[in-house]
Design a protein around this motif. Structure first.
Motif, mmCIF file in Angstrom:
data_model
loop_
_atom_site.group_PDB
_atom_site.id
_atom_site.type_symbol
_atom_site.label_atom_id
_atom_site.label_comp_id
_atom_site.label_asym_id
_atom_site.label_seq_id
_atom_site.Cartn_x
_atom_site.Cartn_y
_atom_site.Cartn_z
ATOM 1 N N GLY A 107 5.201 -40.475 147.404
ATOM 2 C CA GLY A 107 6.344 -39.538 146.755
ATOM 3 C C GLY A 107 5.302 -38.223 146.869
ATOM 4 O O GLY A 107 5.739 -37.179 147.027
ATOM 5 N N LEU A 108 3.984 -38.509 146.648
ATOM 6 C CA LEU A 108 3.037 -37.293 146.633
ATOM 7 C C LEU A 108 2.984 -36.655 148.142
ATOM 8 O O LEU A 108 3.245 -35.372 148.118
ATOM 9 C CB LEU A 108 1.603 -37.655 146.095
ATOM 10 C CG LEU A 108 0.604 -36.424 145.954
ATOM 11 C CD1 LEU A 108 0.909 -35.485 144.930
ATOM 12 C CD2 LEU A 108 -0.735 -37.016 146.110
ATOM 13 N N LYS A 109 2.962 -37.449 148.995
ATOM 14 C CA LYS A 109 2.964 -36.821 150.302
ATOM 15 C C LYS A 109 4.261 -36.191 150.669
ATOM 16 O O LYS A 109 4.125 -35.257 151.677
ATOM 17 C CB LYS A 109 2.534 -38.008 151.342
ATOM 18 C CG LYS A 109 1.148 -38.387 151.036
ATOM 19 C CD LYS A 109 0.681 -39.360 152.547
ATOM 20 C CE LYS A 109 -0.775 -39.570 152.337
ATOM 21 N NZ LYS A 109 -1.741 -38.507 152.623
ATOM 22 N N GLY A 110 5.194 -36.711 150.166
ATOM 23 C CA GLY A 110 6.638 -36.172 150.572
ATOM 24 C C GLY A 110 7.036 -34.940 149.598
ATOM 25 O O GLY A 110 8.300 -34.637 149.690
ATOM 26 N N GLY A 111 6.259 -34.774 148.724
ATOM 27 C CA GLY A 111 6.527 -33.466 147.996
ATOM 28 C C GLY A 111 7.255 -33.614 146.678
ATOM 29 O O GLY A 111 8.157 -32.781 146.304
ATOM 30 N N LEU A 112 7.499 -35.093 146.402
ATOM 31 C CA LEU A 112 8.580 -35.511 145.447
ATOM 32 C C LEU A 112 7.864 -35.484 144.014
ATOM 33 O O LEU A 112 8.587 -35.510 143.095
ATOM 34 C CB LEU A 112 9.037 -36.850 145.730
ATOM 35 C CG LEU A 112 9.800 -36.610 147.055
ATOM 36 C CD1 LEU A 112 10.512 -37.981 147.294
ATOM 37 C CD2 LEU A 112 11.113 -35.758 147.106
ATOM 38 N N LEU A 113 6.405 -35.718 143.964
ATOM 39 C CA LEU A 113 5.750 -35.853 142.670
ATOM 40 C C LEU A 113 4.706 -34.885 142.570
ATOM 41 O O LEU A 113 3.989 -34.589 143.493
ATOM 42 C CB LEU A 113 5.258 -37.436 142.611
ATOM 43 C CG LEU A 113 5.878 -38.591 142.963
ATOM 44 C CD1 LEU A 113 5.269 -39.840 142.860
ATOM 45 C CD2 LEU A 113 7.219 -38.658 141.782
ATOM 46 N N LYS A 115 1.219 -33.225 141.078
ATOM 47 C CA LYS A 115 -0.148 -33.794 141.158
ATOM 48 C C LYS A 115 -0.590 -33.375 139.739
ATOM 49 O O LYS A 115 -0.423 -32.597 138.960
ATOM 50 C CB LYS A 115 -0.998 -32.980 142.335
ATOM 51 C CG LYS A 115 -2.403 -33.581 142.431
ATOM 52 C CD LYS A 115 -2.903 -33.146 143.542
ATOM 53 C CE LYS A 115 -4.060 -33.817 144.057
ATOM 54 N NZ LYS A 115 -4.908 -32.939 145.268
ATOM 55 N N VAL A 116 -1.429 -34.473 139.151
ATOM 56 C CA VAL A 116 -1.911 -34.459 138.022
ATOM 57 C C VAL A 116 -3.424 -34.737 138.091
ATOM 58 O O VAL A 116 -3.744 -35.291 139.084
ATOM 59 C CB VAL A 116 -1.406 -35.408 136.740
ATOM 60 C CG1 VAL A 116 0.076 -34.956 136.602
ATOM 61 C CG2 VAL A 116 -1.298 -36.649 137.498
ATOM 62 N N TRP A 137 -1.390 -38.535 142.152
ATOM 63 C CA TRP A 137 0.278 -38.643 141.898
ATOM 64 C C TRP A 137 0.654 -39.065 140.474
ATOM 65 O O TRP A 137 1.801 -38.936 140.249
ATOM 66 C CB TRP A 137 0.839 -39.480 143.041
ATOM 67 C CG TRP A 137 0.420 -40.935 142.923
ATOM 68 C CD1 TRP A 137 0.592 -41.913 142.167
ATOM 69 C CD2 TRP A 137 -0.534 -41.489 143.890
ATOM 70 N NE1 TRP A 137 0.083 -42.986 142.659
ATOM 71 C CE2 TRP A 137 -0.790 -42.750 143.676
ATOM 72 C CE3 TRP A 137 -1.267 -40.917 144.977
ATOM 73 C CZ2 TRP A 137 -1.667 -43.551 144.262
ATOM 74 C CZ3 TRP A 137 -2.076 -41.922 145.886
ATOM 75 C CH2 TRP A 137 -2.360 -43.144 145.456
ATOM 76 N N GLY A 138 -0.343 -39.528 139.857
ATOM 77 C CA GLY A 138 0.159 -40.234 138.463
ATOM 78 C C GLY A 138 -1.056 -40.986 138.072
ATOM 79 O O GLY A 138 -2.137 -40.652 138.256
ATOM 80 N N CYS A 276 4.713 -41.343 136.915
ATOM 81 C CA CYS A 276 4.381 -40.127 137.589
ATOM 82 C C CYS A 276 5.548 -39.101 137.251
ATOM 83 O O CYS A 276 6.587 -39.552 136.700
ATOM 84 C CB CYS A 276 4.569 -40.407 139.186
ATOM 85 S SG CYS A 276 3.840 -41.679 139.889
ATOM 86 N N ILE A 277 5.278 -37.837 137.391
ATOM 87 C CA ILE A 277 6.040 -36.707 137.142
ATOM 88 C C ILE A 277 6.726 -36.162 138.365
ATOM 89 O O ILE A 277 6.080 -35.518 139.307
ATOM 90 C CB ILE A 277 5.399 -35.808 136.296
ATOM 91 C CG1 ILE A 277 4.588 -36.398 134.928
ATOM 92 C CG2 ILE A 277 6.395 -34.557 135.867
ATOM 93 C CD1 ILE A 277 3.871 -35.321 134.174
ATOM 94 N N PRO A 278 8.044 -36.164 138.402
ATOM 95 C CA PRO A 278 8.577 -35.496 139.714
ATOM 96 C C PRO A 278 8.291 -33.963 139.599
ATOM 97 O O PRO A 278 8.194 -33.340 138.567
ATOM 98 C CB PRO A 278 10.184 -35.701 139.407
ATOM 99 C CG PRO A 278 10.184 -36.955 138.353
ATOM 100 C CD PRO A 278 8.985 -36.637 137.624
ATOM 101 N N VAL A 279 8.351 -33.352 140.649
ATOM 102 C CA VAL A 279 8.263 -32.034 141.168
ATOM 103 C C VAL A 279 9.353 -31.337 140.514
ATOM 104 O O VAL A 279 10.621 -31.993 140.534
ATOM 105 C CB VAL A 279 8.206 -31.579 142.360
ATOM 106 C CG1 VAL A 279 8.304 -30.010 143.032
ATOM 107 C CG2 VAL A 279 6.890 -32.072 142.976
ATOM 108 N N ASN A 280 9.512 -30.285 139.588
ATOM 109 C CA ASN A 280 10.779 -29.629 139.078
ATOM 110 C C ASN A 280 11.250 -30.490 138.007
ATOM 111 O O ASN A 280 12.253 -30.176 137.525
ATOM 112 C CB ASN A 280 11.844 -29.344 140.278
ATOM 113 C CG ASN A 280 11.298 -28.828 141.177
ATOM 114 O OD1 ASN A 280 10.556 -27.627 141.237
ATOM 115 N ND2 ASN A 280 11.681 -28.910 142.564
#
Length: 358
Positions: A107-113, A115-116, A137-138, A276-280
């Motif tokens: 998810g992080l690599k795909g731009g979906l999550l 970063k924290v 990513w979480g 994890c927290i999604p982008v947007n």
């Protein structure tokens, strides 16, 4: 020793947590954006269903009391949650998602999550090593592990090693995961490789593991694609041993006390379930506060007691009747290199299909 958690006990525990929510909120929410939550907000959070339904009493109710934030849970396994985020990336349907670590990395690599970092969570300093993935990513909220599930009525000699699978008293009583059940099969392979060579990256250990498993095939009754299948068969007495996730083993132990978890001395693979927290995501501050709340000592203790999971902080008090059921020795639990595992997973599973299952 058998263990039974009655729903009445769980609800009583949840009520006690709710009464102490204000005190927890001071620690659990400080520094995590509480000023941004002056008005009541709503968080959409996922979990895996089944025993995780208890999170409503363990987490949601006391968190709502402490933060004026309503929590709504959706049941989603990792692939489904990530697919929904991908199709609704500009306005994700969830504020916080529970995923297995491999899906967090994807998810992080795909731009979906989003970063924290540990600095986002006041409880970070109280956590065990490796709970925060380095890529960010979480954060792990609980740990599952891959152990051996054993029917102690059929297998009377204690199981203490992964190599015990090759014992004579195991013949015809073993069930192994199918390559279709990729998470369990790869985790099982990682455990055998680790037991042989102490390092997943050792090609010699990998080759020996496959040679041993190929030789074991005549003693294997069958391979399971559905994670619930070995539990059902063992509860009926049809099999006696199977690699399995610890939480699934505990579910059967509550029904059939002779079914027990055996944690081999060479080590068991940690399977972190990350929040994890999604982008947007709409409510980032509230999402971070919710995640931090799950890391507090009281909430960790409640999850251990109810779900029989391994806590992510070392100072958790574990009742004596529960301690034998979970992995309390941090030296016994090992973490895999997620980047390396992601690269090797397809190769290992294809080889497993050819050399072990076929």
């Amino acid at each position: 020793m058998s263990f039974e958690m009655r729903r009445r006990d769980l609800l009583v525990g949840g009520s006690k947590l709710a009464l102490g929510a204000a005190a927890l909120g001071v620690t659990g929410l400080a520094g995590a954006g509480t000023s941004a939550m002056a008005q009541e907000t709503t968080l959409r959070v996922t979990h895996f269903g089944g025993p995780y339904q208890a999170l409503t009493d363990i987490i949601a109710k006391p968190y709502e009391a402490a933060s004026k934030t309503r929590v709504i849970y959706d049941v989603e396994i990792s692939p489904g949650a990530m697919a929904k985020i991908q199709t609704q990336k500009s306005d994700p349907p969830f504020d916080v998602v529970m995923v297995s670590r491999a899906w967090g990395l994807r998810g992080l690599k795909g731009g979906l999550l989003a970063k924290v970092s540990p600095s986002d969570f006041p409880e970070a300093s109280n956590l065990s090593p490796d709970i925060f993935p380095a890529e960010g990513w979480g954060v792990g909220t609980i740990l599952d592990t891959i152990d051996l599930m054993v029917d102690t009525k059929q297998i009377t000699t204690p199981v203490t090693s992964w190599m015990d699978l090759w014992r004579d008293d195991m013949k015809g009583k073993i069930m192994l995961p199918s390559a279709v059940n990729g998470a369990t099969a790869f985790g099982f392979l990682a455990c055998v490789v680790h037991a042989i060579g102490g390092d997943m990256k050792s090609e010699a250990a990998v080759n020996e593991a496959f040679a041993r498993l190929k030789a074991l095939k005549p003693d294997v009754r069958s391979f399971y694609a559905d994670g619930a299948q070995p539990n059902m068969l063992m509860e009926r007495g049809d099999i006696a041993v199977a690699p399995q996730f610890a939480i699934r083993i505990h579910n059967s132990s509550r029904v059939v006390p002779q079914i027990r978890k055996a944690s081999p001395k060479e080590g068991v693979l940690a399977v972190p379930y990350d929040l994890c927290i999604p982008v947007n995501a709409r409510n980032v501050a509230a999402s971070k506060a919710y995640i931090n709340f799950t890391l507090t000592k009281a909430i960790q203790e409640a999850m251990v007691t109810s779900l029989l999971v391994t806590p992510v902080r070392p100072d958790v008090t574990i009742p004596a009747n529960i301690a034998p059921l979970i992995n309390v020795d941090p030296k016994l639990v090992f973490f895999e290199d997620e980047e390396y595992a992601a690269v090797k997973q397809r190769e290992w599973l294809d080889r497993y299909t050819r050399e072990v299952q076929s």
